[in-house]
Design a protein around this motif. Structure first.
Motif, mmCIF file in Angstrom:
data_model
loop_
_atom_site.group_PDB
_atom_site.id
_atom_site.type_symbol
_atom_site.label_atom_id
_atom_site.label_comp_id
_atom_site.label_asym_id
_atom_site.label_seq_id
_atom_site.Cartn_x
_atom_site.Cartn_y
_atom_site.Cartn_z
ATOM 1 N N ARG A 112 0.717 -1.298 0.104
ATOM 2 C CA ARG A 112 -0.039 0.017 -0.069
ATOM 3 C C ARG A 112 0.960 1.256 -0.058
ATOM 4 N N ALA A 113 2.030 1.176 0.452
ATOM 5 C CA ALA A 113 2.901 2.335 0.369
ATOM 6 C C ALA A 113 4.254 2.102 0.615
ATOM 7 N N ILE A 114 5.304 2.867 0.066
ATOM 8 C CA ILE A 114 6.747 2.867 0.248
ATOM 9 C C ILE A 114 7.201 4.161 0.761
ATOM 10 N N GLU A 115 8.389 4.300 1.142
ATOM 11 C CA GLU A 115 9.128 5.412 1.314
ATOM 12 C C GLU A 115 10.147 5.553 0.231
ATOM 13 N N PRO A 116 9.985 6.497 -0.636
ATOM 14 C CA PRO A 116 10.993 6.350 -1.884
ATOM 15 C C PRO A 116 12.363 6.621 -1.545
ATOM 16 N N ILE A 117 13.354 5.887 -1.958
ATOM 17 C CA ILE A 117 14.665 5.718 -1.767
ATOM 18 C C ILE A 117 15.649 5.645 -2.914
ATOM 19 N N TRP A 118 15.202 4.877 -4.173
ATOM 20 C CA TRP A 118 16.157 4.607 -5.156
ATOM 21 C C TRP A 118 15.436 5.167 -6.639
ATOM 22 N N GLY A 119 15.951 5.758 -7.389
ATOM 23 C CA GLY A 119 15.407 6.207 -8.582
ATOM 24 C C GLY A 119 14.382 7.467 -8.428
ATOM 25 N N LEU A 120 14.881 8.590 -7.516
ATOM 26 C CA LEU A 120 14.061 9.350 -7.170
ATOM 27 C C LEU A 120 13.496 10.584 -8.306
ATOM 28 N N GLU A 121 14.582 10.439 -9.236
ATOM 29 C CA GLU A 121 14.220 11.530 -10.238
ATOM 30 C C GLU A 121 13.112 10.765 -11.162
ATOM 31 N N ARG A 122 13.253 9.466 -11.338
ATOM 32 C CA ARG A 122 12.353 8.824 -12.204
ATOM 33 C C ARG A 122 10.959 8.724 -11.734
ATOM 34 N N GLN A 123 10.845 8.503 -10.348
ATOM 35 C CA GLN A 123 9.715 8.342 -9.589
ATOM 36 C C GLN A 123 9.066 9.628 -9.602
ATOM 37 N N THR A 143 2.543 2.083 -7.748
ATOM 38 C CA THR A 143 2.683 1.432 -8.899
ATOM 39 C C THR A 143 2.839 2.194 -10.126
ATOM 40 N N LYS A 144 2.327 3.651 -9.986
ATOM 41 C CA LYS A 144 2.677 4.451 -11.087
ATOM 42 C C LYS A 144 4.060 4.953 -10.828
ATOM 43 N N ALA A 145 4.573 5.137 -9.600
ATOM 44 C CA ALA A 145 5.721 5.863 -9.568
ATOM 45 C C ALA A 145 7.043 4.727 -9.734
ATOM 46 N N LEU A 146 6.658 3.400 -9.820
ATOM 47 C CA LEU A 146 7.561 2.650 -10.065
ATOM 48 C C LEU A 146 7.360 1.967 -11.406
ATOM 49 N N GLY A 147 6.243 2.469 -12.169
ATOM 50 C CA GLY A 147 6.083 1.863 -13.497
ATOM 51 C C GLY A 147 5.694 0.544 -13.516
ATOM 52 N N ILE A 148 5.024 0.072 -12.509
ATOM 53 C CA ILE A 148 4.288 -1.243 -12.537
ATOM 54 C C ILE A 148 3.072 -1.188 -13.190
ATOM 55 N N THR A 149 2.766 -2.066 -14.130
ATOM 56 C CA THR A 149 1.397 -2.277 -14.961
ATOM 57 C C THR A 149 1.184 -4.213 -14.684
#
Length: 210
Positions: A112-123, A143-149
Motif C-alpha cells: 500500500r505504501a513505500i518510502e521512496p529511496i532509489w530512482g528518485l528522479e524517475r519516480q 505502482t505508477k511511481a515504479l512503472g508497474i503495470t
DNA sequence: ATAATGATTCGCT
DNA sequence: GCGAATCATTATG
C-alpha cells in the motif's frame, strides 16, 4: 547513495522459502521495513515498504479468491508464494500484491505504501512532479511511481529476469502498527480484521492508523 | 451480449 | 467531503 547500507548491490534478497509461510498476516507484518525494487528498462526505482495488507482465502470476504473462487484473474494467487499479482482497480489503477503461502493456498499481500529511496528522479517524473510525500503513499500511486503495470502480473520475484525484487533491510526495527484494511466496506465481518500494517513512524503511509 | 462493480486517486467545493 | 474517471473482470441471461 550516501548511506552505504542502502547500496543496492549489497542488499540480500528475501529468501524464497519466506514466501511459502502459510500465514499471510504474519508476512504482511514482517514485510514492513523491507525493500521493494522495480527494474524497468535497466532503471531501478523503489524504496522501503511502510504499509501492507494481508488477503487470505478462503475465509476472507475481501479477498478476490474468497471461498477459493478460482478464475483466470485469481489463478495466480493459488500458485506457490513468490510471484506477483497485479490487477487493475477502478479501471485506472494497477495494484501490486505479493503472492504467499504454499501452492493451493490463495494468499496475497497488498503493498500500500513505500518510502521512496532509489530512482528518485524517475519516480518524480512518473508522478508528474508532485511532492515526494505523494509519490508512493497509496497502492495505485506507488505502482505508477515504479512503472508497474499488468505486464508485471504473474511474474516471479527475485529472479535474474524479474522486474520486481524484494530485499531484506540490513537493520530494520520498525514500530509496526496494525489497523483495519482500507476500501473493503463490502466485506461484512472482515471489515474490522486488523490485517493492515504500517510503520508508525513513517510519514509515507497512505493514512494513519485510526 | 449485457450489466454491475471495484483492495483508488484526483480535483473541486 | 464529494463525485467523476475508466475498464477488466465477473456473473448472469
Amino acid at each position: 547513495m550516501s548511506n552505504p547500507s542502502l547500496d543496492l548491490g549489497s542488499l540480500l534478497p528475501i529468501d524464497p522459502d519466506w514466501f511459502l509461510n502459510p500465514d499471510p498476516v504474519r508476512l504482511a507484518h514482517d514485510l514492513i521495513g523491507q525493500f521493494l525494487i522495480s527494474d524497468k528498462d535497466g532503471q531501478q526505482t523503489g524504496g522501503r515498504i511502510v504499509e501492507t495488507e494481508a488477503y487470505k482465502a478462503p475465509e476472507d470476504k475481501a479477498c478476490h479468491a474468497h471461498l477459493n473462487r478460482y478464475t483466470k484473474r485469481t489463478s495466480v494467487m493459488f500458485e506457490a508464494g513468490g510471484r506477483t499479482y497485479v490487477y487493475l482497480c477502478y479501471g485506472i489503477h494497477h495494484l501490486l500484491n505479493i503472492v504467499t503461502g504454499p501452492q493451493g493456498a490463495a494468499h496475497a499481500i497488498l503493498i500500500r505504501a513505500i518510502e521512496p529511496i532509489w530512482g528518485l528522479e524517475r519516480q518524480s517524473e512518473r508522478r508528474s512532479g508532485r511532492p515526494r510525500r505523494e509519490w508512493t503513499n497509496g497502492p495505485g500511486k506507488l505502482t505508477k511511481a515504479l512503472g508497474i503495470t499488468k505486464a508485471d502480473n504473474n511474474r516471479p520475484i527475485n529472479q535474474k529476469s524479474s522486474s520486481i525484487h524484494l530485499f531484506r533491510s540490513p537493520q530494520s526495527n520498525p514500530k509496526v502498527q496494525s489497523a483495519p484494511r482500507i476500501g473493503i466496506d463490502y466485506a461484512e465481518e472482515c471489515i474490522h480484521w486488523p490485517w493492515r500494517f504500517l510503520d508508525a513512524d513513517s510519514r509515507f503511509v497512505s493514512a494513519p492508523a485510526p
